[in-house]
Design a protein around this motif. Sequence first.
Motif, PDB file in Angstrom:
ATOM      1  N   ARG A   1      20.434  26.678  16.067  1.00  0.00           N
ATOM      2  CA  ARG A   1      19.310  26.593  16.998  1.00  0.00           C
ATOM      3  C   ARG A   1      19.708  27.073  18.393  1.00  0.00           C
ATOM      4  O   ARG A   1      18.988  27.850  19.029  1.00  0.00           O
ATOM      5  CB  ARG A   1      18.803  25.151  17.065  1.00  0.00           C
ATOM      6  CG  ARG A   1      17.607  24.956  18.000  1.00  0.00           C
ATOM      7  CD  ARG A   1      17.220  23.489  18.091  1.00  0.00           C
ATOM      8  NE  ARG A   1      18.182  22.711  18.854  1.00  0.00           N
ATOM      9  CZ  ARG A   1      18.160  22.605  20.188  1.00  0.00           C
ATOM     10  NH1 ARG A   1      17.251  23.256  20.901  1.00  0.00           N
ATOM     11  NH2 ARG A   1      19.064  21.860  20.799  1.00  0.00           N
ATOM     12  N   LEU A   2      20.877  26.619  18.852  1.00  0.00           N
ATOM     13  CA  LEU A   2      21.338  27.005  20.186  1.00  0.00           C
ATOM     14  C   LEU A   2      21.648  28.494  20.266  1.00  0.00           C
ATOM     15  O   LEU A   2      21.315  29.154  21.253  1.00  0.00           O
ATOM     16  CB  LEU A   2      22.571  26.181  20.565  1.00  0.00           C
ATOM     17  CG  LEU A   2      22.334  24.679  20.745  1.00  0.00           C
ATOM     18  CD1 LEU A   2      23.658  23.961  20.988  1.00  0.00           C
ATOM     19  CD2 LEU A   2      21.356  24.405  21.882  1.00  0.00           C
TER      20      LEU A   2
ATOM     21  N   HIS B   1      19.970  31.022  22.862  1.00  0.00           N
ATOM     22  CA  HIS B   1      20.788  31.520  23.963  1.00  0.00           C
ATOM     23  C   HIS B   1      21.626  32.746  23.621  1.00  0.00           C
ATOM     24  O   HIS B   1      22.264  33.321  24.510  1.00  0.00           O
ATOM     25  CB  HIS B   1      21.724  30.411  24.446  1.00  0.00           C
ATOM     26  CG  HIS B   1      21.009  29.160  24.874  1.00  0.00           C
ATOM     27  ND1 HIS B   1      20.327  29.055  26.056  1.00  0.00           N
ATOM     28  CD2 HIS B   1      20.867  27.956  24.246  1.00  0.00           C
ATOM     29  CE1 HIS B   1      19.808  27.840  26.165  1.00  0.00           C
ATOM     30  NE2 HIS B   1      20.115  27.159  25.084  1.00  0.00           N
ATOM     31  N   GLY B   2      21.666  33.097  22.349  1.00  0.00           N
ATOM     32  CA  GLY B   2      22.487  34.229  21.942  1.00  0.00           C
ATOM     33  C   GLY B   2      23.925  33.857  21.625  1.00  0.00           C
ATOM     34  O   GLY B   2      24.677  34.649  21.062  1.00  0.00           O
ATOM     35  N   VAL B   3      24.327  32.646  21.991  1.00  0.00           N
ATOM     36  CA  VAL B   3      25.675  32.153  21.747  1.00  0.00           C
ATOM     37  C   VAL B   3      25.612  30.629  21.715  1.00  0.00           C
ATOM     38  O   VAL B   3      24.717  30.017  22.321  1.00  0.00           O
ATOM     39  CB  VAL B   3      26.644  32.636  22.851  1.00  0.00           C
ATOM     40  CG1 VAL B   3      26.278  32.043  24.199  1.00  0.00           C
ATOM     41  CG2 VAL B   3      28.084  32.333  22.509  1.00  0.00           C
ATOM     42  N   ALA B   4      26.523  30.008  21.007  1.00  0.00           N
ATOM     43  CA  ALA B   4      26.618  28.547  20.973  1.00  0.00           C
ATOM     44  C   ALA B   4      28.082  28.151  20.955  1.00  0.00           C
ATOM     45  O   ALA B   4      28.922  28.847  20.373  1.00  0.00           O
ATOM     46  CB  ALA B   4      25.903  27.975  19.749  1.00  0.00           C
TER      47      ALA B   4
ATOM     48  N   PRO C   1      33.542  33.445  16.189  1.00  0.00           N
ATOM     49  CA  PRO C   1      33.174  34.206  17.393  1.00  0.00           C
ATOM     50  C   PRO C   1      32.399  35.485  17.105  1.00  0.00           C
ATOM     51  O   PRO C   1      31.515  35.859  17.888  1.00  0.00           O
ATOM     52  CB  PRO C   1      34.530  34.506  18.033  1.00  0.00           C
ATOM     53  CG  PRO C   1      35.422  33.408  17.562  1.00  0.00           C
ATOM     54  CD  PRO C   1      34.982  33.098  16.168  1.00  0.00           C
ATOM     55  N   SER C   2      32.703  36.160  16.020  1.00  0.00           N
ATOM     56  CA  SER C   2      32.000  37.410  15.709  1.00  0.00           C
ATOM     57  C   SER C   2      30.514  37.180  15.443  1.00  0.00           C
ATOM     58  O   SER C   2      29.710  38.116  15.502  1.00  0.00           O
ATOM     59  CB  SER C   2      32.641  38.095  14.495  1.00  0.00           C
ATOM     60  OG  SER C   2      32.492  37.288  13.333  1.00  0.00           O
ATOM     61  N   GLU C   3      30.135  35.904  15.157  1.00  0.00           N
ATOM     62  CA  GLU C   3      28.740  35.567  14.904  1.00  0.00           C
ATOM     63  C   GLU C   3      28.105  34.842  16.095  1.00  0.00           C
ATOM     64  O   GLU C   3      26.998  34.310  15.983  1.00  0.00           O
ATOM     65  CB  GLU C   3      28.642  34.681  13.652  1.00  0.00           C
ATOM     66  CG  GLU C   3      29.171  35.335  12.393  1.00  0.00           C
ATOM     67  CD  GLU C   3      29.172  34.389  11.204  1.00  0.00           C
ATOM     68  OE1 GLU C   3      28.320  33.472  11.168  1.00  0.00           O
ATOM     69  OE2 GLU C   3      30.026  34.557  10.306  1.00  0.00           O
TER      70      GLU C   3
ATOM     71  N   SER D   1      28.521  33.926  32.223  1.00  0.00           N
ATOM     72  CA  SER D   1      29.129  35.197  32.611  1.00  0.00           C
ATOM     73  C   SER D   1      29.163  36.195  31.467  1.00  0.00           C
ATOM     74  O   SER D   1      29.142  37.417  31.681  1.00  0.00           O
ATOM     75  CB  SER D   1      30.561  34.960  33.105  1.00  0.00           C
ATOM     76  OG  SER D   1      31.404  34.516  32.038  1.00  0.00           O
ATOM     77  N   ALA D   2      29.186  35.676  30.240  1.00  0.00           N
ATOM     78  CA  ALA D   2      29.279  36.559  29.080  1.00  0.00           C
ATOM     79  C   ALA D   2      27.924  37.046  28.604  1.00  0.00           C
ATOM     80  O   ALA D   2      27.834  37.986  27.809  1.00  0.00           O
ATOM     81  CB  ALA D   2      29.979  35.833  27.933  1.00  0.00           C
ATOM     82  N   SER D   3      26.858  36.406  29.086  1.00  0.00           N
ATOM     83  CA  SER D   3      25.521  36.776  28.606  1.00  0.00           C
ATOM     84  C   SER D   3      24.944  37.946  29.393  1.00  0.00           C
ATOM     85  O   SER D   3      25.422  38.300  30.473  1.00  0.00           O
ATOM     86  CB  SER D   3      24.594  35.577  28.699  1.00  0.00           C
ATOM     87  OG  SER D   3      24.469  35.137  30.035  1.00  0.00           O
TER      88      SER D   3
END
Length: 268
Positions: free
Chosen positions: A138-139, A143-146, A216-218, A266-268
Amino acid sequence: MENDTPVYDCTPGRTPLLVSIPHCGTQVPPELLTRFTPEGQLLADTDWYVDRLYDFAAGLGAGVIAARWSRYVIDLNRAPDGNTLYPGASNTELCPTTTFDKQPIYLPGAEPDLGEIGRRRARYWQPYHDRVAEELTRLRDLHGVAVLWEAHSIRSRVPRFFDGRLTDLNLGSADGRSADPALIAAVAEAGRGGPFALTVDGRFKGGFLTRSNGRPSEGLHALQMELAQDLYMEETPPFAYREALAERLQPTLQAMLQAVLAWVESAS
């Protein structure tokens, strides 16, 4: 065993961070507790008060999931097939039969058989892991990352697992496989900014929750923080919480979680 008490408490967050506390639970089904030895009934290997230590997490917008049941019922941070996490080192089982001090948890002949272990896995283990995976998905979709933060603690001295006193703060990333290197570095830097010693991927590299959810790749990252318990509590019965010590520790924990959120931004 009881079938109506929830396996966990979960408060969804508004940021990409989920704090998981799988070993803070102290509930044991009454019929199972009667099979425990006096040493087992102490539940001494609980990650005492870790949910209390992280009571600031919700204020940062993090989600929090915390187990209700004792790790002596089933260890939510072990592989479901019982495979060891640390080959060559001493390991406890999916349904532990001995304490960290190698004392029997069960009265003679009262240990769980394979059928009982399977039932506990379905009743307690699977729902916790399903919810963690659901929340992380869900996150990430939002957000594109969790990021999963596995919150743990252990007695500062456990000869079964390590020599001498454990380092204050032990950050685990499965030897760099469960999270982006820049995230690991940012969190480690924040941890070392306080008055405590920190090691990365030492004796505790992250348990099954970290290793299985850190991809991390996902866009899924996972870190484990193992704390020495003498930083915030008495390590012998009745395992008292020491408020003054805890208040000294919490700013460092908060700084590390803030470093997670800053890295995500910072990564987004």
